[in-house]
Enzyme design. Structure first.
Site, PDB file in Angstrom:
ATOM      1  N   HIS A   1     -23.409 -10.549  -1.880  1.00 26.27           N
ATOM      2  CA  HIS A   1     -23.388 -11.965  -2.166  1.00 26.27           C
ATOM      3  C   HIS A   1     -21.703 -12.568  -1.848  1.00 26.27           C
ATOM      4  O   HIS A   1     -21.157 -11.803  -1.498  1.00 26.27           O
ATOM      5  CB  HIS A   1     -23.318 -12.148  -3.677  1.00 26.27           C
ATOM      6  CG  HIS A   1     -24.917 -11.795  -4.166  1.00 26.27           C
ATOM      7  ND1 HIS A   1     -25.881 -12.283  -3.798  1.00 26.27           N
ATOM      8  CD2 HIS A   1     -25.050 -11.118  -5.468  1.00 26.27           C
ATOM      9  CE1 HIS A   1     -26.773 -11.783  -4.585  1.00 26.27           C
ATOM     10  NE2 HIS A   1     -26.438 -11.058  -5.462  1.00 26.27           N
TER      11      HIS A   1
ATOM     12  N   HIS B   1     -19.764 -10.232 -16.986  1.00 28.34           N
ATOM     13  CA  HIS B   1     -20.691 -10.480 -17.800  1.00 28.34           C
ATOM     14  C   HIS B   1     -20.207 -10.972 -19.113  1.00 28.34           C
ATOM     15  O   HIS B   1     -19.324 -10.127 -19.620  1.00 28.34           O
ATOM     16  CB  HIS B   1     -21.931  -9.616 -17.699  1.00 28.34           C
ATOM     17  CG  HIS B   1     -22.800  -9.335 -16.501  1.00 28.34           C
ATOM     18  ND1 HIS B   1     -23.409  -8.059 -16.201  1.00 28.34           N
ATOM     19  CD2 HIS B   1     -23.043 -10.263 -15.674  1.00 28.34           C
ATOM     20  CE1 HIS B   1     -23.977  -8.094 -15.067  1.00 28.34           C
ATOM     21  NE2 HIS B   1     -23.784  -9.430 -14.722  1.00 28.34           N
TER      22      HIS B   1
ATOM     23  N   ASN C   1     -31.637 -12.788 -15.094  1.00 26.67           N
ATOM     24  CA  ASN C   1     -31.711 -11.344 -15.398  1.00 26.67           C
ATOM     25  C   ASN C   1     -31.573 -10.972 -16.755  1.00 26.67           C
ATOM     26  O   ASN C   1     -31.259  -9.765 -17.303  1.00 26.67           O
ATOM     27  CB  ASN C   1     -30.530 -10.453 -14.557  1.00 26.67           C
ATOM     28  CG  ASN C   1     -30.663 -10.909 -13.084  1.00 26.67           C
ATOM     29  OD1 ASN C   1     -31.784 -10.566 -12.676  1.00 26.67           O
ATOM     30  ND2 ASN C   1     -29.694 -11.098 -12.361  1.00 26.67           N
TER      31      ASN C   1
HETATM   32  N1  CTP Z   1     -22.508 -15.627 -12.070  1.00 29.00           N
HETATM   33  C1  CTP Z   1     -21.297 -16.197 -11.625  1.00 29.00           C
HETATM   34  N2  CTP Z   1     -20.089 -15.441 -12.278  1.00 29.00           N
HETATM   35  C2  CTP Z   1     -20.050 -14.424 -12.702  1.00 29.00           C
HETATM   36  C3  CTP Z   1     -21.178 -13.738 -12.925  1.00 29.00           C
HETATM   37  C4  CTP Z   1     -22.637 -14.545 -12.634  1.00 29.00           C
HETATM   38  O1  CTP Z   1     -20.997 -17.232 -11.264  1.00 29.00           O
HETATM   39  N3  CTP Z   1     -18.816 -13.772 -13.028  1.00 29.00           N
HETATM   40  C5  CTP Z   1     -23.555 -16.307 -11.522  1.00 29.00           C
HETATM   41  C6  CTP Z   1     -24.337 -16.138 -10.344  1.00 29.00           C
HETATM   42  O2  CTP Z   1     -24.646 -17.017  -9.410  1.00 29.00           O
HETATM   43  C7  CTP Z   1     -25.409 -14.942 -10.701  1.00 29.00           C
HETATM   44  C8  CTP Z   1     -25.890 -15.543 -11.971  1.00 29.00           C
HETATM   45  O3  CTP Z   1     -24.605 -15.860 -12.596  1.00 29.00           O
HETATM   46  O4  CTP Z   1     -26.256 -14.850  -9.551  1.00 29.00           O
HETATM   47  C9  CTP Z   1     -26.410 -14.454 -12.913  1.00 29.00           C
HETATM   48  O5  CTP Z   1     -25.630 -13.425 -13.015  1.00 29.00           O
HETATM   49  P1  CTP Z   1     -25.869 -11.859 -12.999  1.00 29.00           P
HETATM   50  O6  CTP Z   1     -27.317 -11.616 -13.668  1.00 29.00           O
HETATM   51  O7  CTP Z   1     -24.842 -11.285 -12.916  1.00 29.00           O
HETATM   52  O8  CTP Z   1     -26.177 -11.636 -11.235  1.00 29.00           O
HETATM   53  P2  CTP Z   1     -26.119 -10.517 -10.306  1.00 29.00           P
HETATM   54  O9  CTP Z   1     -26.822  -9.555 -10.852  1.00 29.00           O
HETATM   55  O10 CTP Z   1     -24.660 -10.370 -10.175  1.00 29.00           O
HETATM   56  O11 CTP Z   1     -26.582 -10.979  -8.967  1.00 29.00           O
HETATM   57  P3  CTP Z   1     -27.865 -11.525  -8.396  1.00 29.00           P
HETATM   58  O12 CTP Z   1     -27.457 -12.798  -7.924  1.00 29.00           O
HETATM   59  O13 CTP Z   1     -28.187 -10.444  -7.436  1.00 29.00           O
HETATM   60  O14 CTP Z   1     -28.848 -11.373  -9.630  1.00 29.00           O
END
Ligand code: CTP
Length: 319
Positions: free
Chosen positions: A293, A277, A132
């Site tokens: 999710h 994040h 992302n």
């Molecule tokens: N992740 C995780 N723990 C977190 C945040 C993220 O394990 N606290 C992992 C998840 O597998 C996530 C990936 O890191 O898909 C990327 O994070 P992010 O960009 O925040 O994904 P989201 O937008 O939350 O979800 P999506 O999977 O829909 O992209």
């Protein structure tokens, strides 16, 4: 197609029930972890019965044409059209065709990465996958900066770049894309409604400014195939997260897979708060029923694979 449309058999007993276990801690300290090549090969073959990442990582020019109508995978009643601009960015050949790497890093976006000093270690892998369009420069000591493939949910254009509403945000977006320097930009544009305009804006900018990225747009069947694999192996996920999608795809072209930044819990192993994040102040209810999710469920499965040596989860500081 490697029988990719047929549901495959469950994983052999050595993998067992991937959904079992509730403890979040990573039992095996780094020094005890050993790569289990034979298990990793078994998993690769087993996933190949559901999908072939070399093909499913992107639709190709031959599969679609401008003007085609696509039903979103998760919002079947809504549709989008393949614009001329989008079509120009669809690859002719899979960007992962015949690609093989010894060690890959997949970088999730959890705040567990902060103060980890894992940047150099992450960058030392042969192939680095990020999620992302997460920022790297200002966090590079902890997350590294090397990027071989990065994902971009269309919502990122809104969340991180204010829908490119001003020249400032367009500049920021262009800078981030330019910094990718030829890597793969993976845009799941056919998954959920609401992204059509954002994908269109991003595509126009990429073309107008001749940005050097290799765009890829996951095939329509990818999500169901990935979900099918995990459900068949008794991991009751809802919609696979980007992180899990990347792991599942990476088994095809990576020998040893190392995961960083996967920690879907609000407290760390030491009991201290962990940001959702590493780079913003968003909060997330990991176990909310409304969430698309099931991150903690996914994490338990990954942790089990870690303890069996099929992958390595890094959740601590790096040396
Ligand atoms: N992740 C995780 N723990 C977190 C945040 C993220 O394990 N606290 C992992 C998840 O597998 C996530 C990936 O890191 O898909 C990327 O994070 P992010 O960009 O925040 O994904 P989201 O937008 O939350 O979800 P999506 O999977 O829909 O992209």
């Amino acid at each position: 197609r490697n029988g990719a449309t047929e549901p495959g058999p469950t994983l052999p007993a050595v993998v067992g029930d991937l959904g079992r276990g509730i403890n979040n801690s990573i039992e095996s300290p780094s020094s005890d972890w050993r790569f289990n090549r034979s298990l990793s090969n078994i998993i690769r073959k087993s996933i190949l019965k559901f999908l072939d990442a070399e093909k499913d990582i992107s639709v190709l020019k031959g599969n679609l044409k401008p003007g085609d109508t696509i039903h979103y995978i998760f919002d079947r009643e809504s549709t989008m059209n393949v614009s001329e601009t989008l079509y120009q960015l669809i690859p002719k050949v899979s960007p992962m065709k015949k690609q093989h790497y010894r060690q890959c890093a997949i970088v999730g976006n959890s705040g567990i990465l902060l103060k980890s000093r894992c940047g150099a270690e992450i960058d030392s892998h042969d192939f680095v996958i990020r999620c992302n369009l997460a920022p790297v420069e200002e966090y590079r000591a902890d997350v590294g900066r090397r990027t071989s493939l990065v994902t971009m949910n269309p919502s990122v254009v809104q969340r991180a770049f204010q829908d490119l509403a001003s020249s400032h945000w367009r500049e920021r977006f262009l800078e981030r894309l330019s910094s990718l320097n030829g890597s793969v930009l993976w845009i799941p544009s056919f998954m959920a409604k609401g992204g059509e305009e954002r994908v269109q804006w991003a595509s126009e900018l990429i073309l107008r400014h001749g940005i050097n990225v290799r765009t890829a747009f996951p095939s329509l069947r990818l999500l169901h195939a990935v979900r099918g694999y995990w459900l068949t192996n008794k991991v009751p996920i809802k919609r696979p997260t980007t992180g899990l999608l990347m792991y599942t795809l990476a088994t095809r072209f990576c020998e040893e897979i190392h995961l960083y930044g996967f920690w879907p819990f609000s407290l760390g192993p030491n009991g201290l708060p962990v940001k959702y994040h590493y780079y913003d102040s968003l909060t997330y209810e990991y176990r909310a029923q409304s969430s698309p999710h099931s991150m903690p469920v996914e994490f338990r499965a990954l942790k089990r694979l870690h303890s069996q040596g099929a992958l390595k989860l890094h959740t601590g500081e790096c040396n």
